[in-house]
Design a protein around this motif. Structure first.
Motif, PDB file in Angstrom:
ATOM      1  N   HIS A  22      25.069   0.890  14.891  1.00 54.81           N
ATOM      2  CA  HIS A  22      25.516  -0.591  15.060  1.00 54.81           C
ATOM      3  C   HIS A  22      25.498  -1.153  13.771  1.00 54.81           C
ATOM      4  O   HIS A  22      26.692  -1.606  13.213  1.00 54.81           O
ATOM      5  CB  HIS A  22      24.974  -1.575  16.036  1.00 54.81           C
ATOM      6  N   ALA A  26      28.668  -2.097  11.124  1.00 58.59           N
ATOM      7  CA  ALA A  26      28.891  -3.471  10.897  1.00 58.59           C
ATOM      8  C   ALA A  26      28.869  -3.881   9.293  1.00 58.59           C
ATOM      9  O   ALA A  26      29.839  -4.572   8.869  1.00 58.59           O
ATOM     10  CB  ALA A  26      27.989  -4.433  11.678  1.00 58.59           C
ATOM     11  N   PHE A  38      31.915  -9.786  13.660  1.00 61.05           N
ATOM     12  CA  PHE A  38      31.749 -10.546  14.941  1.00 61.05           C
ATOM     13  C   PHE A  38      32.753 -11.395  15.345  1.00 61.05           C
ATOM     14  O   PHE A  38      32.399 -12.585  16.007  1.00 61.05           O
ATOM     15  CB  PHE A  38      30.437 -11.366  14.424  1.00 61.05           C
ATOM     16  N   TRP A  58      32.272  -6.730  19.131  1.00 63.44           N
ATOM     17  CA  TRP A  58      31.316  -7.642  19.339  1.00 63.44           C
ATOM     18  C   TRP A  58      31.863  -8.399  20.571  1.00 63.44           C
ATOM     19  O   TRP A  58      32.971  -8.642  20.630  1.00 63.44           O
ATOM     20  CB  TRP A  58      31.387  -8.850  18.047  1.00 63.44           C
ATOM     21  N   ASP A  59      30.994  -8.328  21.744  1.00 66.11           N
ATOM     22  CA  ASP A  59      31.252  -8.791  22.957  1.00 66.11           C
ATOM     23  C   ASP A  59      30.941 -10.374  23.148  1.00 66.11           C
ATOM     24  O   ASP A  59      31.163 -10.716  24.422  1.00 66.11           O
ATOM     25  CB  ASP A  59      30.885  -8.027  24.151  1.00 66.11           C
ATOM     26  N   LEU A  63      26.608  -6.423  19.480  1.00 66.56           N
ATOM     27  CA  LEU A  63      27.201  -5.407  19.269  1.00 66.56           C
ATOM     28  C   LEU A  63      27.434  -4.240  19.964  1.00 66.56           C
ATOM     29  O   LEU A  63      26.392  -3.802  20.382  1.00 66.56           O
ATOM     30  CB  LEU A  63      27.048  -4.899  17.654  1.00 66.56           C
TER      31      LEU A  63
END
Length: 116
Positions: A22, A26, A38, A58-59, A63
């Motif tokens: 992750h 990122a 993000f 990004w929810d 992540l």
């Protein structure tokens, strides 16, 4: 698991080290792709082996990373070059299924005319 229908989908055209998790992906999004990881944008990464992909997005709470390996075929990837390319949802779904996304054209969605 995947983000909503109206999501921006970017494919990194250079293969990446698939040992990255992750945080490593990122960091690549920020430093190499010059994007913000993000924002809800879905980032698709390819390995040197063309049968693997990773997805990072990004929810809103964290992540999310997904990994897929095809067993009997390979993904159809764009040409290797610096930067990213954008896919629409239909093209992404074809890529994810192992189909040739270049042959997919999304229909233009229009609001229906109000019935009188």
């Amino acid at each position: 698991m995947l983000p909503a229908h109206k999501v921006r989908i970017l494919v990194a055209t250079q293969p990446v080290d698939f040992r990255k998790g992750h945080d490593g992906l990122a960091a690549l999004v920020q430093s190499v792709l010059r994007e913000d990881p993000f924002t809800g944008t879905m980032f698709v990464f390819r390995a040197k082996r063309t049968d693997r992909l990773k997805i990072l997005f990004w929810d809103g709470t964290g992540l999310v990373m997904a990994y897929k390996r095809l067993e009997e075929t390979t993904f159809t990837w764009p040409a290797i070059r610096d930067g990213v390319m954008s896919l629409n949802r239909a093209q992404f779904e074809a890529l994810f299924a192992g189909l040739d996304w270049r042959r997919v054209k999304a229909l233009d969605a229009r609001r229906p005319a109000a019935a009188e």
